[in-house]
Motif scaffolding. Structure first.
Motif, PDB file in Angstrom:
ATOM      1  N   GLU A  88      -7.854  11.361  -2.054  1.00 35.93           N
ATOM      2  CA  GLU A  88      -7.183  12.404  -2.823  1.00 35.93           C
ATOM      3  C   GLU A  88      -5.769  12.706  -2.327  1.00 35.93           C
ATOM      4  OE1 GLU A  88      -9.505  15.875  -3.873  1.00 35.93           O
ATOM      5  OE2 GLU A  88     -11.380  14.786  -3.497  1.00 35.93           O
ATOM      6  N   GLY A  89      -5.354  12.123  -1.212  1.00 37.08           N
ATOM      7  CA  GLY A  89      -4.017  12.357  -0.694  1.00 37.08           C
ATOM      8  C   GLY A  89      -3.001  11.391  -1.272  1.00 37.08           C
ATOM      9  N   MET A  90      -1.751  11.523  -0.836  1.00 35.52           N
ATOM     10  CA  MET A  90      -0.662  10.642  -1.260  1.00 35.52           C
ATOM     11  C   MET A  90      -0.560   9.466  -0.286  1.00 35.52           C
ATOM     12  SD  MET A  90       1.892   9.797  -3.218  1.00 35.52           S
ATOM     13  CE  MET A  90       2.323  11.235  -4.213  1.00 35.52           C
ATOM     14  N   ASP A  91      -1.192   8.347  -0.648  1.00 32.35           N
ATOM     15  CA  ASP A  91      -1.161   7.135   0.177  1.00 32.35           C
ATOM     16  C   ASP A  91      -1.736   7.384   1.569  1.00 32.35           C
ATOM     17  OD1 ASP A  91       0.113   5.802  -1.941  1.00 32.35           O
ATOM     18  OD2 ASP A  91       2.087   6.445  -1.242  1.00 32.35           O
ATOM     19  N   THR A  92      -2.817   8.145   1.642  1.00 30.35           N
ATOM     20  CA  THR A  92      -3.398   8.531   2.931  1.00 30.35           C
ATOM     21  C   THR A  92      -4.720   7.838   3.241  1.00 30.35           C
ATOM     22  OG1 THR A  92      -4.471  10.426   1.859  1.00 30.35           O
ATOM     23  CG2 THR A  92      -2.331  10.817   2.867  1.00 30.35           C
ATOM     24  N   GLY A  93      -5.199   6.963   2.363  1.00 28.29           N
ATOM     25  CA  GLY A  93      -6.520   6.380   2.523  1.00 28.29           C
ATOM     26  C   GLY A  93      -6.614   5.358   3.648  1.00 28.29           C
ATOM     27  N   ASP A  94      -7.852   4.990   3.982  1.00 28.76           N
ATOM     28  CA  ASP A  94      -8.099   4.003   5.029  1.00 28.76           C
ATOM     29  C   ASP A  94      -7.515   2.647   4.644  1.00 28.76           C
ATOM     30  OD1 ASP A  94      -9.453   5.997   6.298  1.00 28.76           O
ATOM     31  OD2 ASP A  94     -11.452   5.147   5.997  1.00 28.76           O
ATOM     32  N   ILE A  95      -6.969   1.953   5.626  1.00 28.30           N
ATOM     33  CA  ILE A  95      -6.326   0.659   5.402  1.00 28.30           C
ATOM     34  C   ILE A  95      -7.329  -0.465   5.653  1.00 28.30           C
ATOM     35  CG2 ILE A  95      -4.527  -0.906   6.203  1.00 28.30           C
ATOM     36  CD1 ILE A  95      -2.874   1.582   6.921  1.00 28.30           C
ATOM     37  N   LEU A  96      -7.460  -1.353   4.660  1.00 30.70           N
ATOM     38  CA  LEU A  96      -8.337  -2.513   4.814  1.00 30.70           C
ATOM     39  C   LEU A  96      -7.612  -3.662   5.499  1.00 30.70           C
ATOM     40  CD1 LEU A  96      -9.751  -0.767   2.574  1.00 30.70           C
ATOM     41  CD2 LEU A  96     -10.664  -2.910   1.676  1.00 30.70           C
ATOM     42  N   THR A  97      -6.365  -3.872   5.163  1.00 27.75           N
ATOM     43  CA  THR A  97      -5.566  -4.909   5.817  1.00 27.75           C
ATOM     44  C   THR A  97      -4.103  -4.723   5.468  1.00 27.75           C
ATOM     45  OG1 THR A  97      -5.450  -7.301   6.272  1.00 27.75           O
ATOM     46  CG2 THR A  97      -5.620  -6.642   3.975  1.00 27.75           C
ATOM     47  N   GLN A  98      -3.236  -5.380   6.250  1.00 27.33           N
ATOM     48  CA  GLN A  98      -1.799  -5.373   5.994  1.00 27.33           C
ATOM     49  C   GLN A  98      -1.242  -6.777   6.190  1.00 27.33           C
ATOM     50  OE1 GLN A  98      -0.629  -2.241   8.830  1.00 27.33           O
ATOM     51  NE2 GLN A  98      -0.224  -0.877   7.097  1.00 27.33           N
ATOM     52  N   ALA A  99      -0.119  -7.055   5.536  1.00 24.82           N
ATOM     53  CA  ALA A  99       0.575  -8.331   5.701  1.00 24.82           C
ATOM     54  C   ALA A  99       2.059  -8.047   5.808  1.00 24.82           C
ATOM     55  CB  ALA A  99       0.288  -9.263   4.527  1.00 24.82           C
ATOM     56  N   MET A 100       2.769  -8.801   6.652  1.00 23.68           N
ATOM     57  CA  MET A 100       4.175  -8.532   6.929  1.00 23.68           C
ATOM     58  C   MET A 100       5.070  -9.702   6.516  1.00 23.68           C
ATOM     59  SD  MET A 100       4.141  -6.631  10.648  1.00 23.68           S
ATOM     60  CE  MET A 100       3.424  -8.046  11.490  1.00 23.68           C
ATOM     61  N   ILE A 101       6.318  -9.373   6.195  1.00 26.07           N
ATOM     62  CA  ILE A 101       7.365 -10.378   5.969  1.00 26.07           C
ATOM     63  C   ILE A 101       8.670  -9.837   6.543  1.00 26.07           C
ATOM     64  CG2 ILE A 101       6.354 -11.429   3.897  1.00 26.07           C
ATOM     65  CD1 ILE A 101       8.348  -9.755   2.245  1.00 26.07           C
ATOM     66  N   PRO A 102       9.618 -10.718   6.898  1.00 26.88           N
ATOM     67  CA  PRO A 102      10.933 -10.249   7.348  1.00 26.88           C
ATOM     68  C   PRO A 102      11.774  -9.762   6.171  1.00 26.88           C
ATOM     69  CG  PRO A 102      10.894 -12.642   7.282  1.00 26.88           C
ATOM     70  CD  PRO A 102       9.485 -12.188   6.987  1.00 26.88           C
ATOM     71  N   VAL A 103      12.720  -8.892   6.469  1.00 28.91           N
ATOM     72  CA  VAL A 103      13.687  -8.431   5.468  1.00 28.91           C
ATOM     73  C   VAL A 103      14.980  -9.212   5.694  1.00 28.91           C
ATOM     74  CG1 VAL A 103      14.978  -6.469   4.556  1.00 28.91           C
ATOM     75  CG2 VAL A 103      12.650  -6.131   5.428  1.00 28.91           C
ATOM     76  N   ALA A 104      15.403  -9.966   4.703  1.00 37.51           N
ATOM     77  CA  ALA A 104      16.608 -10.778   4.830  1.00 37.51           C
ATOM     78  C   ALA A 104      17.852  -9.891   4.903  1.00 37.51           C
ATOM     79  CB  ALA A 104      16.725 -11.738   3.648  1.00 37.51           C
ATOM     80  N   PRO A 105      18.900 -10.342   5.593  1.00 39.61           N
ATOM     81  CA  PRO A 105      20.110  -9.512   5.750  1.00 39.61           C
ATOM     82  C   PRO A 105      20.742  -9.076   4.431  1.00 39.61           C
ATOM     83  CG  PRO A 105      20.151 -11.346   7.290  1.00 39.61           C
ATOM     84  CD  PRO A 105      18.991 -11.591   6.370  1.00 39.61           C
ATOM     85  N   ALA A 106      20.690  -9.937   3.410  1.00 40.98           N
ATOM     86  CA  ALA A 106      21.314  -9.609   2.120  1.00 40.98           C
ATOM     87  C   ALA A 106      20.287  -9.140   1.093  1.00 40.98           C
ATOM     88  CB  ALA A 106      22.084 -10.812   1.591  1.00 40.98           C
ATOM     89  N   GLU A 107      19.114  -8.731   1.540  1.00 40.68           N
ATOM     90  CA  GLU A 107      18.037  -8.327   0.631  1.00 40.68           C
ATOM     91  C   GLU A 107      18.448  -7.147  -0.237  1.00 40.68           C
ATOM     92  OE1 GLU A 107      14.980 -10.124  -0.259  1.00 40.68           O
ATOM     93  OE2 GLU A 107      14.449  -9.843   1.848  1.00 40.68           O
ATOM     94  N   THR A 108      18.124  -7.227  -1.517  1.00 43.74           N
ATOM     95  CA  THR A 108      18.291  -6.089  -2.418  1.00 43.74           C
ATOM     96  C   THR A 108      16.908  -5.565  -2.806  1.00 43.74           C
ATOM     97  OG1 THR A 108      18.225  -7.397  -4.455  1.00 43.74           O
ATOM     98  CG2 THR A 108      20.376  -7.134  -3.369  1.00 43.74           C
ATOM     99  N   ALA A 109      16.879  -4.413  -3.451  1.00 41.46           N
ATOM    100  CA  ALA A 109      15.601  -3.887  -3.925  1.00 41.46           C
ATOM    101  C   ALA A 109      14.951  -4.869  -4.886  1.00 41.46           C
ATOM    102  CB  ALA A 109      15.802  -2.529  -4.597  1.00 41.46           C
TER     103      ALA A 109
END
Length: 310
Positions: free
Chosen positions: A140-161
């Motif tokens: 019921e919260g704002m993005d507060t639930g239990d995490i099942l898993t996460q995955a990561m990537i690098p942010v490129a220097p010229a990255e845009t939204a």
């Protein structure tokens, strides 16, 4: 698995397509109501509805989720799990328990960092070098639930939204499909978030888009990328709005912030609170995006000119 899918924008589409391709049974697709756009007030579909129609999936577009009859109609679809990706509204408690495995959400940050509406833009505004996605159970919260898993990537220097949006949408679909291949195992490993580490993001609005030339060049440059493609960072030149889409950090001078301190055939350089920005891409008022070189061929700019906030 038998899935009820809920989503609206482009970010949700790769996951919907991947779930269908993986052989999951999509009981229905819930998306925001069609919107009227343009002078003709014609109705346009959300990206998720467009993809659902293409896949031949049943589409539901309730005006509200607070109607018990709507919740009952979803229960009758007998989903094993509800997948929610950028649907656009907070789900009521009755819907969170409408499927045996509850509601899973793909969020575009490494929670508990950047909860809320604009995690991708805030990642760029902060200058983070790593980001990722979180698959969590909605509560019921704002993005507060239990995490099942996460995955990561690098942010490129010229990255845009825009570019980061596309990368995280792909990472999100891959991570979600991995979880659903053995949901029970991931549920057993689910871990609660640490609320002390939580940060929040507000919805991006145009008030964030006005460039403050007293900020450091690095801060402004990150803002340009974070607000591309929407709403676009802007300043004023001779009283007319000028969006600046891309720039490189350059050496500055002792001129006042906002002052043009250099002009070449391909760029013009603007002093900031620290260092300067060599502008590469702009959009004059009522015109299309163009390179700074194209702009300079049609608009005379000289050193000493000052860009303002009105």
């Amino acid at each position: 698995m038998r899935i009820l899918f809920m989503g609206t924008p482009d970010f949700s589409v790769p996951s919907l397509a991947a779930l269908a391709e993986a052989g999951h049974e999509i009981a229905g697709v819930v998306t925001q109501p069609d919107k009227q756009r343009g002078r003709g007030k014609s109705f346009s579909f959300s990206p998720v509805k467009t993809k659902a129609v293409e896949l031949g999936l049943p589409v539901f577009q309730p005006l509200t989720l607070r109607d018990e009859a709507v919740i009952d109609s979803f229960r009758r679809l007998r989903p094993e799990v509800i997948v929610v990706i950028a649907y656009g509204k907070i789900l009521p408690p009755a819907l969170l328990t409408a499927a045996p495995h509850g509601c899973l959400n793909v969020h575009a940050s490494l929670l508990p960092k950047y909860r809320g509406a604009a995690p991708i833009q805030y990642t760029l505004l902060a200058g983070d070098t790593v980001t990722g996605v979180s698959v969590m159970r909605l509560d019921e919260g704002m993005d507060t639930g239990d995490i099942l898993t996460q995955a990561m990537i690098p942010v490129a220097p010229a990255e845009t939204a825009a570019t980061l949006f596309e990368k995280l949408a792909v990472l999100g679909k891959e991570t979600l499909c991995t979880v659903l291949r053995d949901l029970a195992a991931y549920e057993r490993k689910a871990s609660p978030q640490n609320p002390e580490l939580a940060t929040y993001t507000a919805k991006i609005d145009k008030s964030l888009a006005l460039i403050d030339w007293t900020d450091e060049a690095a801060v402004i440059e990150r803002r340009l990328r974070a607000l591309d493609p929407q709403p676009g960072a802007y300043t004023f030149m001779d009283g007319k709005r000028l969006k600046i889409w891309a720039a490189d950090i350059a050496g500055g001078s002792d001129a006042a912030p906002g002052t043009v301190i250099g002009v070449t055939k391909n760029t013009f350089i603007v002093q900031t609170g620290k260092d300067a920005l060599a502008v590469k891409e702009v959009q004059p008022e009522s015109r299309k995006r163009m390179t700074a070189a194209q702009f300079l061929r049609s608009r005379y700019i000289d050193t000493g000119m000052v860009l303002t906030n009105s």
